[in-house]
Design an enzyme around this catalytic site. Structure first.
Site, PDB file in Angstrom:
ATOM      1  N   THR A 120       0.826  -1.215   0.000  1.00 50.19           N
ATOM      2  CA  THR A 120       0.000   0.000   0.000  1.00 50.19           C
ATOM      3  C   THR A 120       0.860   1.265   0.000  1.00 50.19           C
ATOM      4  O   THR A 120       1.859   1.331   0.715  1.00 50.19           O
ATOM      5  CB  THR A 120      -0.861   0.016   1.283  1.00 50.19           C
ATOM      6  OG1 THR A 120      -1.563  -1.211   1.356  1.00 50.19           O
ATOM      7  CG2 THR A 120      -1.818   1.185   1.292  1.00 50.19           C
ATOM      8  N   ARG A 164     -12.895  -9.026  -1.669  1.00 50.05           N
ATOM      9  CA  ARG A 164     -12.106  -8.835  -0.443  1.00 50.05           C
ATOM     10  C   ARG A 164     -11.707  -7.362  -0.300  1.00 50.05           C
ATOM     11  O   ARG A 164     -11.248  -6.734  -1.241  1.00 50.05           O
ATOM     12  CB  ARG A 164     -10.863  -9.725  -0.496  1.00 50.05           C
ATOM     13  CG  ARG A 164      -9.965  -9.647   0.742  1.00 50.05           C
ATOM     14  CD  ARG A 164      -8.764  -8.773   0.503  1.00 50.05           C
ATOM     15  NE  ARG A 164      -7.804  -8.829   1.607  1.00 50.05           N
ATOM     16  CZ  ARG A 164      -6.836  -7.943   1.774  1.00 50.05           C
ATOM     17  NH1 ARG A 164      -6.697  -6.941   0.934  1.00 50.05           N
ATOM     18  NH2 ARG A 164      -5.993  -8.044   2.770  1.00 50.05           N
ATOM     19  N   ASP A 181      -7.281  -3.561   4.952  1.00 45.64           N
ATOM     20  CA  ASP A 181      -7.201  -2.499   5.964  1.00 45.64           C
ATOM     21  C   ASP A 181      -7.162  -1.096   5.367  1.00 45.64           C
ATOM     22  O   ASP A 181      -7.498  -0.109   6.036  1.00 45.64           O
ATOM     23  CB  ASP A 181      -5.927  -2.684   6.800  1.00 45.64           C
ATOM     24  CG  ASP A 181      -4.685  -2.579   5.911  1.00 45.64           C
ATOM     25  OD1 ASP A 181      -4.553  -3.404   4.971  1.00 45.64           O
ATOM     26  OD2 ASP A 181      -3.861  -1.678   6.126  1.00 45.64           O
ATOM     27  N   GLY A 208       1.062  -3.755   4.463  1.00 45.01           N
ATOM     28  CA  GLY A 208       1.336  -5.148   4.810  1.00 45.01           C
ATOM     29  C   GLY A 208       0.063  -5.966   4.747  1.00 45.01           C
ATOM     30  O   GLY A 208      -0.896  -5.583   4.071  1.00 45.01           O
TER      31      GLY A 208
END
Ligand code: GLY
Length: 304
Positions: A149, A177, A180, A201
């Site tokens: 990200t 899906r 975060d 991550g």
């Protein structure tokens, strides 16, 4: 008051420079983070964000992004968005609504269409070929194939702190899906009275710890930004055990001081008032205090 900007991975180097130039010329933290993120979203060389992003298991490039204004705590987010240029810009446009700040899938695309956001097929020849090559291999799902990200945190000269994130998420993720990255408190958080944090991550791990909010909470208790970053990650590691999957995070306090913590080698970029963007490499250390060294020559780092 002085400005500063921190961003994840070497891939954000040019975007960090652009963000720094905005802040240097008295621009806002919001404009700075968006320009920085968009530099990465638009670059087909980076396969974990935006154009040429990693496809999901069905071959669709679906994008997640989040944006939070630390003055008001307003946030905007999109998840599983397909077919648009900048999910971060769409996320930012959602912040002022009283409701409906987080849109996903077809609803997010309909919003983008109705509000005139630029369409783009983010599945390039490159990302399609990679998908066809690898979909039948026995892949271990990993969001870390060198980078993940893009996250930006910036403080402007007025003291406003903003966070912004964007990703195509876990490689070969299930269609639908969402990780975060668009979730406030998990992939990002900002409160101009305390500070901000953002994470990159494995989203499933980051969400377990609501990690970005955890860092900000520690700063609110008076902890230094670097200590807060290390402690939040150490706490999550202790809770999840040594087999915790890869996570890195960046943090900023209300004065623009920065910190990072990571479970593995992690490049990041920082620019501060009066200086140019610098590239650093963070690595975990036995002491629990992240080891950080400046990288003079970016070509020294093979990972983006
Ligand atoms: N951190 C990005 C993701 O898990 O989707």
């Amino acid at each position: 008051m002085s400005w500063s900007v921190i961003s994840t991975w070497k891939m954000s180097l040019e975007g960090n420079r652009k963000a720094g130039r905005i802040l240097e010329s008295h621009g806002t933290a919001g404009d700075a983070v968006l320009l920085g993120v968009q530099d990465v979203e638009d670059n087909p060389a980076f396969h974990s964000v935006g154009y040429s992003g990693l496809p999901d298991a069905g071959g669709h490039v679906t994008l997640d992004a989040g944006y939070m204004d630390g003055d008001t705590l307003e946030f905007g987010a999109v998840g599983c968005l397909e077919g648009y240029r900048s999910p971060a810009a769409i996320a930012r446009s959602l912040i002022h609504y009283p409701y409906n700040n987080f849109l996903v899938g077809e609803g997010a695309a309909a919003y983008a269409e109705n509000h005139g956001f630029e369409k783009r097929d983010n599945l390039t020849k490159d990302s399609a070929e990679r998908y066809l090559r690898e979909r039948n291999l026995n892949q271990t799902h990993s969001s870390y194939k060198g980078h993940d990200t893009v996250c930006f945190l910036a403080r402007d000269e007025k003291g406003t702190i903003v966070s912004c994130t964007s990703t195509s998420g876990l490689y070969l993720k299930e269609h639908g899906r969402v990780g975060d990255t668009p979730l406030p408190g998990c992939g990002y958080y900002a409160d101009s009275t305390i500070g901000a944090a953002a994470a990159t991550g494995v989203g499933e791990e980051i969400m377990k710890g609501a990690l970005s909010r955890a860092v900000v909470d520690l700063m609110a208790q008076g902890m230094h930004v670097q200590e807060a970053a290390d402690k939040a990650l150490a706490d999550l590691k202790e809770r999840l055990g040594e087999n915790i999957r890869p996570i890195s995070l960046i943090a900023m306090d209300k004065d623009g001081n920065t910190g990072v913590s990571t479970t593995l080698a992690f490049p990041f970029c920082v620019a501060k008032e009066g200086g140019d963007t610098e590239l650093y490499l963070a690595e975990p250390s036995e002491t629990g205090i992240t080891s950080i060294r400046k990288i003079e020559d970016p070509s020294e780092l093979s990972m983006d």
